[in-house]
Design an enzyme around this catalytic site. Structure first.
Site, PDB file in Angstrom:
ATOM      1  N   PRO A 131       0.670  -1.167  -0.009  1.00 42.85           N
ATOM      2  CA  PRO A 131      -0.017  -0.107  -0.059  1.00 42.85           C
ATOM      3  C   PRO A 131       0.963   1.241  -0.192  1.00 42.85           C
ATOM      4  CG  PRO A 131       0.032  -0.824   2.218  1.00 42.85           C
ATOM      5  CD  PRO A 131       1.008  -1.714   1.472  1.00 42.85           C
ATOM      6  N   CYS A 132       0.705   2.265  -0.912  1.00 47.09           N
ATOM      7  CA  CYS A 132       1.490   3.329  -0.860  1.00 47.09           C
ATOM      8  C   CYS A 132       0.460   4.627  -1.074  1.00 47.09           C
ATOM      9  CB  CYS A 132       2.264   3.536  -2.408  1.00 47.09           C
ATOM     10  SG  CYS A 132       3.458   2.134  -2.364  1.00 47.09           S
ATOM     11  N   THR A 133       0.029   4.856   0.330  1.00 46.14           N
ATOM     12  CA  THR A 133      -0.659   6.225   0.543  1.00 46.14           C
ATOM     13  C   THR A 133      -1.977   6.123  -0.154  1.00 46.14           C
ATOM     14  OG1 THR A 133       1.364   7.395   0.910  1.00 46.14           O
ATOM     15  CG2 THR A 133      -0.676   8.621   0.820  1.00 46.14           C
TER      16      THR A 133
END
Lengths: 80, 247
Positions: free
Chosen positions: A26-28
């Protein structure tokens, strides 16, 4: 079915299933995933599952989700 | 073996002066003084000064001289409009409304706003000023179906903040994505932004969301000599791999 019913399951299937996943992160606002075969990724199905965009570069598929991506990633982890 | 770049020595000297001895608005030593001090040609001195003007460290005024420019305040990008961004950076904003009309969405705009191509969208173009000088040129598109009355007051009573208008309509922007790139300004952009020889602009394409609703898509170009971005860095998140199922 609204986009968020079983979103994790639908996104996993659209990415080609567990067998196609090398890793996810997960990247923001995005789910960054590395897949074995990008050809089996179903972008329309990702959109139908609530993705706001899909960016494919080589074997990396970024799915724009929004801040709920953290929850989505932990649900995906449970399915993997 | 290493070539002795004379202009680099002059440039580094000026950089030191700006950092340690001069204040904002001070003039730098004259070209003649610099030529004598370093024993170099006027062309070499100009090359050094040009580089620092392009960097935004110095500011040249025709016929008056070259001055130390105000520092660029960098700031983490937040989901706020131009006016609030400038205030967060300690500057006083105002905006000129250049265009406000309802048009058919071009395909890329439609895609960003998750609309059918050709759907009605409000197109808003504004020039943003900070402390009395041009800072950014912004084009924004907003779905006319979601915000039908956005342009009702235009041009006389157009809201400074699109975000405030979205909130008034029950769509509180809570996330978005910026895509940042750099290039030279077009002639038209350079004229509006009053660019001199330094033509580089930062281009920011933004999608603004309120929950699942795509509220706005915008393309802005910022003067790179006045605007910097500050990006906080954290370690990457742990990745999840299918192998974990064997735990």
């Amino acid at each position: 079915m609204t986009p968020h019913d079983d979103q994790a399951g639908r996104i996993l299937r659209a990415l080609g299933g567990v067998d196609n996943i090398v890793e996810i992160e997960p990247c923001t606002t995005r789910l960054r995933s590395e897949v074995k075969d990008p050809a089996v990724v179903d972008q329309a199905a990702l959109r139908a599952a609530g993705a706001h965009g899909v960016v494919v570069s080589g074997r990396v598929v970024q799915v724009v989700i929004g801040p709920s991506v953290d929850v989505l990633a932990s649900e995906l982890e449970d399915l993997m | 073996m290493a070539p002795d770049y004379k202009h680099v020595r002059v440039r580094d000297y000026l950089r030191g002066l700006v950092a340690h001895e001069l204040a904002v608005g001070d003039t730098i030593p004259s070209e003649r003084e610099l030529c004598e001090r370093f024993g170099v040609s006027r062309m070499t001195v100009r090359q050094a000064i040009d580089a620092l003007v392009n960097e935004g460290l110095l500011h040249r005024e025709q016929g008056r001289g070259t001055f130390v420019a105000p520092p660029r305040t960098d700031m983490e990008l937040r989901l706020v409009g131009f006016g609030d961004d400038m205030r967060r950076r300690g500057m006083t904003p105002h905006t000129d409304l250049l265009d406000a009309e309802t048009v058919e969405a071009p395909w890329d705009v439609a895609e960003s706003l998750e609309l059918e191509a050709g759907a009605a969208v409000h197109h808003v173009q504004r020039l943003g000023w900070a402390d009395g000088r041009p800072m950014a040129l912004e084009e924004a598109w907003v779905s006319a179906a979601i915000f039908p009355d956005l342009l009702d007051g235009a041009p006389d009573a157009f809201p400074e903040s699109l975000y405030a208008t979205f909130r008034d309509h029950g769509h509180d922007p809570d996330w978005g994505e910026d895509t940042v790139s750099a290039s030279d300004a077009s002639e038209h952009e350079a004229e509006l932004l009053r660019l001199g020889s330094a033509r580089t602009v930062l281009r920011i394409a933004r999608r603004t969301f309120a929950g699942q609703v795509a509220c706005a898509f915008s393309r802005s170009c910022y003067r790179a000599d006045r605007y910097t971005l500050w990006v906080p860095l954290t370690a990457p998140n742990p990745v999840v791999t299918p192998a974990r199922r064997h735990r």
